[in-house]
Design a protein around this motif. Structure first.
Motif, PDB file in Angstrom:
ATOM      1  N   ALA A   1       8.030  -8.832   8.647  1.00  0.00           N
ATOM      2  CA  ALA A   1       6.930  -8.761   7.549  1.00  0.00           C
ATOM      3  C   ALA A   1       7.696  -7.962   6.410  1.00  0.00           C
ATOM      4  O   ALA A   1       8.653  -7.485   6.400  1.00  0.00           O
ATOM      5  CB  ALA A   1       5.806  -7.864   8.041  1.00  0.00           C
ATOM      6  N   THR A   2       6.631  -7.628   5.153  1.00  0.00           N
ATOM      7  CA  THR A   2       7.167  -6.824   4.238  1.00  0.00           C
ATOM      8  C   THR A   2       6.299  -5.771   4.035  1.00  0.00           C
ATOM      9  O   THR A   2       5.110  -5.741   3.981  1.00  0.00           O
ATOM     10  CB  THR A   2       7.345  -7.687   2.908  1.00  0.00           C
ATOM     11  N   TRP A   3       6.799  -4.509   3.534  1.00  0.00           N
ATOM     12  CA  TRP A   3       5.725  -3.349   3.518  1.00  0.00           C
ATOM     13  C   TRP A   3       5.194  -3.372   2.151  1.00  0.00           C
ATOM     14  O   TRP A   3       6.024  -3.526   0.990  1.00  0.00           O
ATOM     15  CB  TRP A   3       6.609  -2.295   3.559  1.00  0.00           C
ATOM     16  N   ASP A   4       3.862  -3.250   1.974  1.00  0.00           N
ATOM     17  CA  ASP A   4       3.271  -3.062   0.675  1.00  0.00           C
ATOM     18  C   ASP A   4       2.979  -1.878   0.489  1.00  0.00           C
ATOM     19  O   ASP A   4       2.034  -1.060   0.903  1.00  0.00           O
ATOM     20  CB  ASP A   4       1.873  -3.963   0.557  1.00  0.00           C
ATOM     21  N   PRO A   5       3.609  -0.942  -0.644  1.00  0.00           N
ATOM     22  CA  PRO A   5       3.717   0.294  -0.532  1.00  0.00           C
ATOM     23  C   PRO A   5       2.190   0.748  -1.233  1.00  0.00           C
ATOM     24  O   PRO A   5       1.575   1.764  -1.339  1.00  0.00           O
ATOM     25  CB  PRO A   5       4.639   0.972  -1.616  1.00  0.00           C
ATOM     26  N   VAL A   6       1.528  -0.163  -2.075  1.00  0.00           N
ATOM     27  CA  VAL A   6       0.256  -0.030  -2.699  1.00  0.00           C
ATOM     28  C   VAL A   6      -0.696  -0.225  -1.869  1.00  0.00           C
ATOM     29  O   VAL A   6      -1.630   0.731  -1.781  1.00  0.00           O
ATOM     30  CB  VAL A   6      -0.069  -1.107  -3.616  1.00  0.00           C
ATOM     31  N   ALA A   7      -0.887  -1.187  -0.907  1.00  0.00           N
ATOM     32  CA  ALA A   7      -1.810  -1.173   0.419  1.00  0.00           C
ATOM     33  C   ALA A   7      -1.511  -0.159   1.423  1.00  0.00           C
ATOM     34  O   ALA A   7      -2.288  -0.013   2.317  1.00  0.00           O
ATOM     35  CB  ALA A   7      -2.095  -2.600   0.677  1.00  0.00           C
ATOM     36  N   ARG A   8      -0.122   0.236   1.385  1.00  0.00           N
ATOM     37  CA  ARG A   8       0.235   1.067   2.417  1.00  0.00           C
ATOM     38  C   ARG A   8       0.077   0.223   3.998  1.00  0.00           C
ATOM     39  O   ARG A   8      -0.370   0.915   4.827  1.00  0.00           O
ATOM     40  CB  ARG A   8      -0.444   2.400   2.616  1.00  0.00           C
ATOM     41  N   ARG A   9       0.587  -0.938   4.128  1.00  0.00           N
ATOM     42  CA  ARG A   9       0.674  -1.673   5.180  1.00  0.00           C
ATOM     43  C   ARG A   9       1.780  -2.944   5.041  1.00  0.00           C
ATOM     44  O   ARG A   9       1.991  -2.998   4.158  1.00  0.00           O
ATOM     45  CB  ARG A   9      -0.714  -2.183   5.333  1.00  0.00           C
ATOM     46  N   TRP A  10       1.912  -3.300   6.363  1.00  0.00           N
ATOM     47  CA  TRP A  10       2.670  -4.500   6.436  1.00  0.00           C
ATOM     48  C   TRP A  10       2.116  -5.831   5.959  1.00  0.00           C
ATOM     49  O   TRP A  10       0.724  -5.920   6.336  1.00  0.00           O
ATOM     50  CB  TRP A  10       3.328  -4.701   7.666  1.00  0.00           C
ATOM     51  N   THR A  11       2.808  -6.833   5.292  1.00  0.00           N
ATOM     52  CA  THR A  11       1.975  -7.963   5.090  1.00  0.00           C
ATOM     53  C   THR A  11       2.832  -9.221   5.755  1.00  0.00           C
ATOM     54  O   THR A  11       4.258  -8.900   5.672  1.00  0.00           O
ATOM     55  CB  THR A  11       1.950  -8.320   3.545  1.00  0.00           C
ATOM     56  N   HIS A  12       2.164 -10.029   5.832  1.00  0.00           N
ATOM     57  CA  HIS A  12       2.637 -11.209   6.826  1.00  0.00           C
ATOM     58  C   HIS A  12       3.283 -12.094   5.930  1.00  0.00           C
ATOM     59  O   HIS A  12       2.770 -12.398   4.714  1.00  0.00           O
ATOM     60  CB  HIS A  12       1.304 -12.020   7.592  1.00  0.00           C
ATOM     61  N   PRO A  13       4.437 -12.696   6.421  1.00  0.00           N
ATOM     62  CA  PRO A  13       5.175 -13.474   5.253  1.00  0.00           C
ATOM     63  C   PRO A  13       4.588 -14.661   4.644  1.00  0.00           C
ATOM     64  O   PRO A  13       4.710 -15.263   3.440  1.00  0.00           O
ATOM     65  CB  PRO A  13       6.445 -14.263   6.145  1.00  0.00           C
ATOM     66  N   ASP A  14       3.582 -15.266   5.452  1.00  0.00           N
ATOM     67  CA  ASP A  14       2.660 -16.365   4.968  1.00  0.00           C
ATOM     68  C   ASP A  14       1.679 -15.859   3.955  1.00  0.00           C
ATOM     69  O   ASP A  14       1.039 -16.689   3.164  1.00  0.00           O
ATOM     70  CB  ASP A  14       1.896 -16.990   5.904  1.00  0.00           C
TER      71      ASP A  14
END
Length: 145
Positions: free
Chosen positions: A117-130
């Protein structure tokens, strides 16, 4: 508000709106674990012992850097990003549950989360690659669903 109490956090992982089509959302709901697969909520952080909604104490092993999503203690120098708040669950557990990345009930696959996954610092959560929408690259990992 006490000095250790955090302001309202961004929406929890299960409250974040998605842009996926309804049929894909229905498919994910039918094929992914539910909250019954999650570990029980812990009233205090297992390391620094702060209560839910409070900032982790500096030096806490559980606290995450909100810029990278990784362990805050892993920085070479003190982190300047906002402090992390104890939510009652291990950091990344909600995303592992959402993505279906579990070894079994109550056993999130944190290694897969950090590696895939990739960390989204704005949402403060991990995002799924899809679900990563970057205009200059295809971020879907082959074989992922």
């Amino acid at each position: 508000m006490s000095p250790n109490t955090a302001p309202a956090a961004p929406a929890a992982a299960d409250e974040v709106a998605t842009a996926e089509p309804r049929s894909a959302a229905d498919h994910r709901a039918a094929t992914h674990p539910t909250d019954t697969d999650a570990t029980p909520v812990q009233k205090s952080c297992p390391d620094c012992e702060v209560a839910i909604g409070q900032y982790h104490v500096e030096g806490c092993d559980v606290a995450r850097c909100l810029a990278t999503g990784l362990q805050r203690l892993g920085h070479d120098e003190p982190c300047r990003c906002p402090q992390d708040v104890w939510t009652g669950r291990w950091p990344g557990e909600a995303e592992c549950l959402e993505f279906g990345w579990l070894y079994g009930p109550g056993l999130p696959d944190f290694n897969r989360l950090v590696m895939t996954a990739t960390w989204d610092p704005v949402a403060r959560r991990w995002t799924h690659p899809d679900h990563q929408n970057t205009p200059d690259q295809n971020t879907t990992v082959e074989g992922e669903q």
